[in-house]
Design an enzyme around this catalytic site. Sequence first.
Site, PDB file in Angstrom:
ATOM      1  N   GLY A 104      38.007  56.912  29.566  1.00 18.61           N
ATOM      2  CA  GLY A 104      36.819  56.587  30.356  1.00 18.61           C
ATOM      3  C   GLY A 104      36.152  55.353  29.777  1.00 18.61           C
ATOM      4  N   ILE A 143      33.985  54.912  27.230  1.00 18.19           N
ATOM      5  CA  ILE A 143      34.010  54.748  25.768  1.00 18.19           C
ATOM      6  C   ILE A 143      35.447  54.579  25.282  1.00 18.19           C
ATOM      7  CG2 ILE A 143      33.372  55.768  23.538  1.00 18.19           C
ATOM      8  CD1 ILE A 143      31.085  57.259  25.018  1.00 18.19           C
ATOM      9  N   THR A 190      34.456  61.250  17.808  1.00 15.01           N
ATOM     10  CA  THR A 190      33.061  60.907  18.090  1.00 15.01           C
ATOM     11  C   THR A 190      32.629  61.545  19.413  1.00 15.01           C
ATOM     12  OG1 THR A 190      33.772  58.879  19.185  1.00 15.01           O
ATOM     13  CG2 THR A 190      33.092  58.663  16.881  1.00 15.01           C
ATOM     14  N   ARG A 201      32.872  65.522  20.889  1.00 17.87           N
ATOM     15  CA  ARG A 201      32.131  66.746  20.599  1.00 17.87           C
ATOM     16  C   ARG A 201      32.965  67.570  19.629  1.00 17.87           C
ATOM     17  NH1 ARG A 201      28.376  64.526  22.166  1.00 17.87           N
ATOM     18  NH2 ARG A 201      26.835  65.080  23.753  1.00 17.87           N
ATOM     19  N   GLU A 230      27.508  72.127  14.775  1.00 18.57           N
ATOM     20  CA  GLU A 230      26.526  71.143  14.358  1.00 18.57           C
ATOM     21  C   GLU A 230      25.137  71.771  14.219  1.00 18.57           C
ATOM     22  OE1 GLU A 230      28.014  67.516  16.313  1.00 18.57           O
ATOM     23  OE2 GLU A 230      25.896  66.979  16.352  1.00 18.57           O
ATOM     24  N   HIS A 276      26.457  62.524  13.384  1.00 13.98           N
ATOM     25  CA  HIS A 276      26.311  62.297  14.832  1.00 13.98           C
ATOM     26  C   HIS A 276      25.509  61.031  15.124  1.00 13.98           C
ATOM     27  CE1 HIS A 276      26.608  64.518  18.926  1.00 13.98           C
ATOM     28  NE2 HIS A 276      26.684  63.200  19.089  1.00 13.98           N
TER      29      HIS A 276
END
Length: 330
Positions: free
Chosen positions: A155, A157, A233, A235, A264, A282
């Site tokens: 996509g 990114i 980077t 999830r 997290e 994050h």
Amino acid sequence: MNRGQPVIAVTSLLLDQTMDRLGELGEVVLTSAADLRQGHHHQDQVDAVVSLLADPIDAETLRQLPGALIVANYAVGVNNVDLAEAERLGIYVSNTPDVLTETTADLAFALLLAAARHIGAGERLVRSGRFSGWQPDLLLGVDVHHKTLGVVGYGRIGRAVARRGRGFEMRVLYCDEAPREPCAADERQVDLETLLRESDFVSLHLPLTAESRHLIDRRRLALMKPTAVLVNTARGPVVDEAALAEALAGKRLAAAGLDVYEQEPQVHPDLLALDNVVLAPHLGSSSTETRIAMGETVARNVAAVLRGDPPVNPANAPADPRNRARRSVT
Ligand code: GLV
Ligand code: GLV
């Protein structure tokens, strides 16, 4: 709360610029995801919710918001929001795509380079006072340039990371659930297994969904080269963290660079003990420019919905949006 002005509930203080911008749209009320879920007595007056990516905006919370027109997530990922329930209730959900694409790709590449060249271990060595001078075999890494970069999720990114790889003269492989045109002649779409077998660096850029949870599990980690580096980077739950820690400890994978974690902000204790993993808190979208732009995007989505329009960046599609009946609100 003063009826008349729209009420915008934010689950956390945001940058001053964003708070000011939201303040131009209505009365901004500071709350928390836990409070929203409990439902306090003025909650029926909330018109818009601005949430963070770690706020669970689940069905229970959404049902406590009878007047909410939108949940504007201050993130591109929306896995923290029950999109289907929001849709059923007529509540729009929006996200912050585009503005963070290049910033997140920069961080992914920073982790890739840091993991390949032991920047984290090197930093720890220097700070510990144990750096005793240049040595022929000190912290030998692996080359990045001219290697094969595997991009999982092609996509916005993922493509931005592929572009960075091309700058390092890397060969780019990518996989995606849909067929996607390559952005450069020498980029090739392959299936995930081929990508994992052939890549020297694997970088994850897909949203967390039921299908992508533990996509990178023990079996798939075993397909990767023992010299390969994994970068996440996206999830945390996309990777089986325990299996990753085992692979890194057993040197069945050379290194990893992680910005996100399964639980997290907790990090698997085995990862914390390993030297061949670079751990970031994050930071994907964390540049001043981008965080301001994300706030601007959130404000634009809230403003659109308060006007009676669909959000600029919709993440769901209610058939019968609540804001349609509330067109009088400006
Ligand atoms: C960051 O992880 C985001 O989804 O914006
Ligand atoms: C490295 O520092 C070199 O000069 O080769």
